[in-house]
Design an enzyme around this catalytic site. Structure first.
Site, PDB file in Angstrom:
ATOM      1  CB  THR A 194      -1.018   0.121   1.360  1.00 26.52           C
ATOM      2  OG1 THR A 194      -0.342  -0.058   2.379  1.00 26.52           O
ATOM      3  CG2 THR A 194      -1.970  -1.053   1.220  1.00 26.52           C
ATOM      4  CB  THR A 247      -1.322  -2.195  10.645  1.00 29.46           C
ATOM      5  OG1 THR A 247      -1.937  -1.615  11.707  1.00 29.46           O
ATOM      6  CG2 THR A 247      -2.089  -2.085   9.450  1.00 29.46           C
ATOM      7  CD  GLU A 286       1.650   5.248   6.406  1.00 31.82           C
ATOM      8  OE1 GLU A 286       1.187   6.065   7.236  1.00 31.82           O
ATOM      9  OE2 GLU A 286       0.922   4.577   5.727  1.00 31.82           O
TER      10      GLU A 286
END
Lengths: 383, 383
Positions: free
Chosen positions: B146, B179, B259
């Site tokens: 992602t 996650t 991130e």
């Protein structure tokens, strides 16, 4: 509108040179009586600053004659020397005022782990004692600022008496008190028992419900001093309500001035099986970094709200959760509801409402968005 | 170095058009046997995505023939339609492979609350089935990305058998699994019981100890499939160790690619009264936004470490805490130790060591710094 709004109090704020900037950094609040009743609530962090340890002891008797506060240094994690410094601050203040050192509370805020420059602190206490004035509340509120961009003060008057206060706090805003120093004063003739119960009730639903960045300080202190100078014995309910009003006002000022924040976010959890559940869910939502980033970006990302709810042990059915953002029910029955475009988040204030549909209890928690400015403010220098 | 490193597995990754970008977004991993033994660990978030609910049921029998994975949509908080979509993905995959739908696990990742475009997903499954190859592991690892900037794969070979795997995950990295989606494969002839015990042991000290941003996903899934194609029955201890090695490798790849992160932070808690205490303290330190900002700014601000420790219920004496940053004991006995200037934090990797001096237990938790890039990445668009 501050600690000198109530009769019987003097205050001052001076630049003692603790801060390298030369900004005001030392404040005094003095209770001239006739009463000296007082109450306090302190951080629940188990690593407690020396002034917190000292002030707990000073408050054991339920009386305070004065509070000495400094910014520019937290006197936390400073070992036995820190304890000696806190005691010395109380002693010097007592000597300047002709008071009992055991009735002087001490509050410090600033960098952890660095000893205070006691020569400057001592001279500052003397200067602050000389500057005491019935109009000194604003100066005191200014001198306790750290990264606060504005001073925070509030006051309400009721049946012949007043409750006023000042606060500082802009980062480390989190549970078990937002990170802050708060001094409240009243000229109501309230005994230590009423002060204590009114203060605890007010803090529980105001400062304890501010959760700006999930970080809990070592120095949080909220003090309430009563002079009795109005000669009025307050109705307990009315007094408790007045203290709550001032605390809520100051708590919202903390949220409005949180480090780097661009949004003030009010999270209301309804339909909870218990108030504890409502607070647990509210805090979990308030601490979700991804949601805080999304709201910063004005994206009503309700999926992140559900993710946060799902990490708690509150009573709920995942398929019966409703979430509104700015009044638009973007999530119904745990899935998409109204179109998310309807929730316009361009303003500074955002409301998030969670209906757990599991009972009748509710709670409100306040937080902020997570911004690049927060990161900058907390990474560019030690604080 | 990935899910096709072990014998008996085919994999593929295709662009099904689920992502608007046109990047690869659908992957298959197929176990050709002879064994179909499998085990899995799922998110502990109580709000669980439809594919997680489905895959739990599929795994009840301890066997899996295939895993179908998509990025571009989480199929979470999508109501009963979401459950139907997850089932349809398993059914279509089973039909394409001639397998039992009840032995096909489904994993999805992406935006919460948005239904999957099932026509594209269905066509993508057919295309992925056509593309299956013993060399398809890299394509599969690419298709599950992602916000990951790189694909994550790992493998180790031991006594005639191999354990390989792939992972995706860059945000919502937090406890009770970071996650992520992870598929591990082995050609060892291990039964479902050994797979389950080895996987749980490995996850507990690897993925469960990654706490990048404190946010727990609705979709976390780790699957381990055994083909038995090597014909070797592994030694239980050696197999457990191999699974742990692959999981740790992938977990550190997640931390390295989190991130917006500019630092990889390894927090070691020693001297704890129990492993639970060590993990609790490690997580509290890992989640402290102010510390994460300070480390981003290369400031060895140990006071924020102590503040974080103080919020826990672990056994410790605040006046006997020691903290080292990059090996420099900047805090001794709860106060300043070595000069903080000695701790140079200019590199990408930072170690924080906390000695609670209360026992013999220890634990390691991994996290990242908090950066303006993290805020940007999570506020600039829905994810």
């Amino acid at each position: 509108m501050t600690v000198t709004a109530a009769q019987g109090f003097l205050a001052s704020g001076v630049a003692a040179g603790i801060k390298e900037s030369g900004d005001p950094d030392l404040a005094l609040v003095v209770n001239r009586g006739p009463s000296r009743a007082a109450a306090g609530v302190f951080t629940s962090n188990r690593v407690q600053a020396a002034p917190v340890r000292w002030s707990r002891r000073a408050l054991a008797g339920g009386r305070l004659a004065a509070v000495v506060l400094n910014s520019g240094g937290a006197n936390a994690c400073t070992g036995r020397a820190g304890d000696r410094d806190a005691l010395a601050m109380a002693g010097r203040t007592a000597a300047a005022l002709g008071a009992d050192p055991g009735e002087v509370a001490v509050c410090s805020t600033g960098l952890i782990g660095v000893p205070l420059p006691m020569d400057r602190v001592t001279a500052g206490i003397d200067a602050a004692a000389d500057a005491l004035s019935p109009a000194g509340g604003a100066d005191a509120a200014t001198a306790i600022r750290t990264t606060d961009s504005v001073r925070k003060t509030a006051a309400v008057s009721r049946s012949g008496w007043t409750v006023g206060g000042m606060a500082k706090g802009a980062g480390m805003l989190a549970p078990g008190l937002a990170t802050m120093l708060v001094v409240l004063t009243t000229d109501a003739d309230a005994d230590a028992g009423l002060l204590d119960s009114a203060l605890r009730a007010a803090v529980r639903t105001t400062f304890d419900r501010v959760d700006s960045d999930g970080c809990m300080s070592t120095n949080d202190t909220v003090l309430l001093l009563a002079s009795g100078a109005s000669g009025r014995v307050p109705d307990a309910g009315e007094f408790t309500d007045a203290v709550h009003t001032v605390c809520r006002d100051l708590a919202l000022q903390l949220v409005a001035d949180a480090e780097g924040a661009s949004k003030e976010i009010e999270i209301t959890v309804t339909g909870a099986a218990s108030e504890r559940d409502a607070v647990t869910v509210g805090r979990s939502v308030a601490r979700n970094s991804l949601l805080k980033c999304a709201l910063h970006g004005e994206d009503p990302n309700w999926g992140r709200v559900l993710s946060a709810i799902g990490t708690t042990d509150a009573v709920f059915d995942p398929d019966r959760l409703d979430v509104a953002i700015n009044g638009v029910w973007v999530c119904r029955d745990g899935a998409a509801g109204e179109p998310r475009e309807k929730a316009v988040l361009s303003g500074r204030r955002i409301t998030v409402t969670v209906d757990l549909r599991a009972g009748d209890a509710s709670a409100v928690v306040w937080t902020n968005d997570l911004t690049a400015a927060y990161v900058h403010e907390n990474s560019a220098y030690s604080s």
